[in-house]
Enzyme design. Structure first.
Site, PDB file in Angstrom:
ATOM      1  N   LYS A 139       0.832  -1.205   0.000  1.00  0.00           N
ATOM      2  CA  LYS A 139       0.000   0.000   0.000  1.00  0.00           C
ATOM      3  C   LYS A 139       0.865   1.253   0.000  1.00  0.00           C
ATOM      4  O   LYS A 139       0.565   2.229  -0.706  1.00  0.00           O
ATOM      5  CB  LYS A 139      -0.971  -0.005   1.183  1.00  0.00           C
ATOM      6  N   ARG A 198      -3.608   3.951  -7.735  1.00  0.00           N
ATOM      7  CA  ARG A 198      -4.261   3.733  -6.441  1.00  0.00           C
ATOM      8  C   ARG A 198      -5.628   3.079  -6.623  1.00  0.00           C
ATOM      9  O   ARG A 198      -6.106   2.355  -5.752  1.00  0.00           O
ATOM     10  CB  ARG A 198      -4.378   5.064  -5.666  1.00  0.00           C
TER      11      ARG A 198
HETATM   12  P1  NAD Z   1     -14.635  -0.849  12.762  1.00  0.00           P
HETATM   13  O1  NAD Z   1     -13.726   0.281  13.006  1.00  0.00           O
HETATM   14  O2  NAD Z   1     -16.092  -0.619  12.886  1.00  0.00           O
HETATM   15  O3  NAD Z   1     -14.213  -2.050  13.717  1.00  0.00           O
HETATM   16  C1  NAD Z   1     -14.943  -3.256  13.679  1.00  0.00           C
HETATM   17  C2  NAD Z   1     -15.461  -3.661  15.057  1.00  0.00           C
HETATM   18  O4  NAD Z   1     -14.378  -4.159  15.833  1.00  0.00           O
HETATM   19  C3  NAD Z   1     -16.046  -2.515  15.872  1.00  0.00           C
HETATM   20  O5  NAD Z   1     -17.139  -3.006  16.606  1.00  0.00           O
HETATM   21  C4  NAD Z   1     -14.909  -2.137  16.836  1.00  0.00           C
HETATM   22  O6  NAD Z   1     -15.397  -1.572  18.027  1.00  0.00           O
HETATM   23  C5  NAD Z   1     -14.286  -3.475  17.083  1.00  0.00           C
HETATM   24  N1  NAD Z   1     -12.853  -3.483  17.408  1.00  0.00           N
HETATM   25  C6  NAD Z   1     -11.861  -2.808  16.790  1.00  0.00           C
HETATM   26  N2  NAD Z   1     -10.679  -3.208  17.244  1.00  0.00           N
HETATM   27  C7  NAD Z   1     -10.904  -4.139  18.193  1.00  0.00           C
HETATM   28  C8  NAD Z   1     -10.063  -4.943  19.001  1.00  0.00           C
HETATM   29  N3  NAD Z   1      -8.740  -4.924  18.873  1.00  0.00           N
HETATM   30  N4  NAD Z   1     -10.660  -5.764  19.891  1.00  0.00           N
HETATM   31  C9  NAD Z   1     -12.012  -5.853  19.992  1.00  0.00           C
HETATM   32  N5  NAD Z   1     -12.859  -5.152  19.211  1.00  0.00           N
HETATM   33  C10 NAD Z   1     -12.308  -4.305  18.324  1.00  0.00           C
HETATM   34  O7  NAD Z   1     -14.431  -1.489  11.310  1.00  0.00           O
HETATM   35  P2  NAD Z   1     -13.172  -1.708  10.365  1.00  0.00           P
HETATM   36  O8  NAD Z   1     -13.491  -2.903   9.591  1.00  0.00           O
HETATM   37  O9  NAD Z   1     -11.883  -1.622  11.071  1.00  0.00           O
HETATM   38  O10 NAD Z   1     -13.231  -0.422   9.409  1.00  0.00           O
HETATM   39  C11 NAD Z   1     -14.318  -0.207   8.551  1.00  0.00           C
HETATM   40  C12 NAD Z   1     -14.294   1.242   8.098  1.00  0.00           C
HETATM   41  O11 NAD Z   1     -13.058   1.496   7.441  1.00  0.00           O
HETATM   42  C13 NAD Z   1     -15.404   1.602   7.134  1.00  0.00           C
HETATM   43  O12 NAD Z   1     -15.999   2.796   7.562  1.00  0.00           O
HETATM   44  C14 NAD Z   1     -14.655   1.829   5.803  1.00  0.00           C
HETATM   45  O13 NAD Z   1     -15.287   2.796   5.005  1.00  0.00           O
HETATM   46  C15 NAD Z   1     -13.316   2.290   6.297  1.00  0.00           C
HETATM   47  N6  NAD Z   1     -12.218   2.075   5.347  1.00  0.00           N
HETATM   48  C16 NAD Z   1     -11.395   3.120   5.095  1.00  0.00           C
HETATM   49  C17 NAD Z   1     -10.325   2.962   4.243  1.00  0.00           C
HETATM   50  C18 NAD Z   1      -9.372   4.107   4.020  1.00  0.00           C
HETATM   51  O14 NAD Z   1      -8.503   3.979   3.160  1.00  0.00           O
HETATM   52  N7  NAD Z   1      -9.485   5.188   4.757  1.00  0.00           N
HETATM   53  C19 NAD Z   1     -10.064   1.714   3.642  1.00  0.00           C
HETATM   54  C20 NAD Z   1     -10.931   0.653   3.940  1.00  0.00           C
HETATM   55  C21 NAD Z   1     -12.006   0.847   4.796  1.00  0.00           C
HETATM   56  N1  GLY Z   2      -8.624   1.568   0.485  1.00  0.00           N
HETATM   57  C1  GLY Z   2      -8.419   2.182  -0.772  1.00  0.00           C
HETATM   58  C2  GLY Z   2      -7.435   3.285  -0.757  1.00  0.00           C
HETATM   59  O1  GLY Z   2      -6.855   3.585   0.270  1.00  0.00           O
HETATM   60  O2  GLY Z   2      -7.226   3.903  -1.754  1.00  0.00           O
END
Ligand code: NAD
Ligand code: GLY
Length: 367
Positions: free
Chosen positions: A227, A242
């Site tokens: 990445k 990207r």
């Molecule tokens: P999330 O942040 O909702 O975490 C998932 C669940 O796990 C939540 O209930 C959280 O409270 C719990 N959790 C987190 N860490 C934990 C741990 N160590 N122990 C116990 N529980 C824990 O979800 P996610 O899958 O991490 O992220 C999803 C989000 O990321 C979406 O909003 C998506 O749009 C975004 N996203 C952003 C990018 C980017 O490049 N910025 C890329 C991919 C996804």
């Molecule tokens: N997750 C896609 C990006 O960071 O571009």
């Protein structure tokens, strides 16, 4: 400790990866704790499972911790919680030289990054990702966002963190389903342009998902290296490089939309099914050998990820799913760029996809 540099000129930063790093955060983060304090933003689940480790380590280094704890879940990426967070940060008299620590998954990372980008016209922030998805994808690269009524991630900024600190042991408390969903973003890097890494995933996914520390650390390191290289080359997704990171996301987004962006289908699960569909569609177009598409499907199925419409719990037909695609934010001048593959590790961006044909494929694929 493994170190991966994201080379972006004045906006360059390090990604540090080490099993147990959270327990050494006091030493690692001391240079970022202006006036001997750090504000840590997290969600209630992570506050319970991982904040005590970070808190103890920072306090042992004489760093005062100011925690801000938000509700868990996608709905926290909202105007309401952004406002609440900004008010809380202002009440703590955050200054532009301060670093805000985002401890959590992609929800916390995306929200805190966006808040940091607009607070006082830009404060520093540090990503301490605690989900596999955040460790291999969302904490790196500076995409920040909240959701709008009109769709996910429609309001945000490109704003790079000052540091990403990854401790794979934080995954010990993450539910297996969340780890598995994050794994889809790991194997994605192999499918994009690294067949050797796909082969490694095929051989080691079970150990990784069972919590093997070496397998986890290796997968995270390889993923962030991939990445970091892509982001350094195309920070704002203008050259098309990207965009390769969106493999499986166009199909996946339609599946997530059909299931109401709910717990029925987590984001990573939608990406998994989306990648399988993208490979099978590529095979149908004669671009990709059918046995390679079958290998992708078989791998995702073997690790317990959705790999078709039925396992993704999607009821809609092809036309309805293509209807969701028309609202994709990548849609430009009536064309939806699609990521297709000539084989494992040979993903490319196509602007020639005919959506009616995609609808027919989806109906055939279900049958
Ligand atoms: P999330 O942040 O909702 O975490 C998932 C669940 O796990 C939540 O209930 C959280 O409270 C719990 N959790 C987190 N860490 C934990 C741990 N160590 N122990 C116990 N529980 C824990 O979800 P996610 O899958 O991490 O992220 C999803 C989000 O990321 C979406 O909003 C998506 O749009 C975004 N996203 C952003 C990018 C980017 O490049 N910025 C890329 C991919 C996804
Ligand atoms: N997750 C896609 C990006 O960071 O571009």
């Amino acid at each position: 400790m493994a170190l991966v540099r994201v080379a972006l000129g004045a906006r360059s930063y390090d990604i540090l990866i080490e099993q147990g790093a959270l327990d050494r955060a006091g030493t690692i983060l001391a240079p970022y704790a202006r006036k001997g304090r750090l504000v840590v933003v997290t969600d209630a689940n992570v506050a319970k499972a991982q904040l005590p480790r970070l808190d103890a380590s920072l306090r042992a280094a004489d760093i005062a911790v100011e925690p801000i704890i938000l509700p868990p879940g996608e709905q926290t990426k909202s105007w309401r919680h952004l406002e609440q967070l900004l008010d809380a940060l202002l009440a703590l008299e955050i200054e532009r030289g301060d670093h805000i620590v985002a401890l959590g998954g992609g929800v916390i990372g995306d929200l805190v990054g966006f808040a940091a980008s607009i607070l006082k016209r830009g404060c520093h922030f540090i990503q301490v990702p605690t989900t596999l998805l955040a460790q291999v994808d969302s904490s790196v690269g500076g995409k920040t966002a909240i959701n709008a009524k009109a769709g996910k991630n429609l309001i945000g900024s490109f704003y790079q963190p000052a540091l990403v600190l990854i401790d794979p042991s934080t995954l010990d408390s993450l539910p297996l389903r969340e780890t598995r969903a994050g794994y889809a973003e790991v194997v994605k890097y192999g499918l994009i342009d690294d067949p050797a890494f796909f082969a490694w995933c095929d051989a080691n996914a079970a150990a990784l998902l069972a919590g093997d520390p070496d397998a986890r650390t290796y997968a995270i390191e390889r993923s962030v290296q991939a990445k970091a290289a892509i982001v350094a080359d195309d920070e704002r997704e203008t050259s098309g490089r990207r965009a390769l990171l969106n493999l499986g996301h166009t199909f996946g987004h339609a599946l997530e939309a059909d299931t109401g962006f709910s717990d029925t289908l987590l984001h990573g699960e939608g990406v998994a099914a989306g990648m399988a569909l993208a490979f099978r569609y590529s095979a149908r177009l004669g671009l990709c050998p059918a046995d390679e598409a079958d290998r992708v499907t078989a791998h995702l199925q073997a690790v317990g990820l959705p790999h078709d419409l039925a396992s993704a719990h999607v009821q809609a037909d092809g036309a309805e799913l293509v209807g969701h695609m028309l609202h994709d934010k990548k849609m430009a001048a009536g064309t939806l760029p699609f990521l297709l593959a000539r084989g494992i590790g040979q993903t490319f961006l196509s602007k020639d996809v005919v959506l009616d044909d995609v609808a027919t494929f989806l109906d055939t694929d279900r049958a």
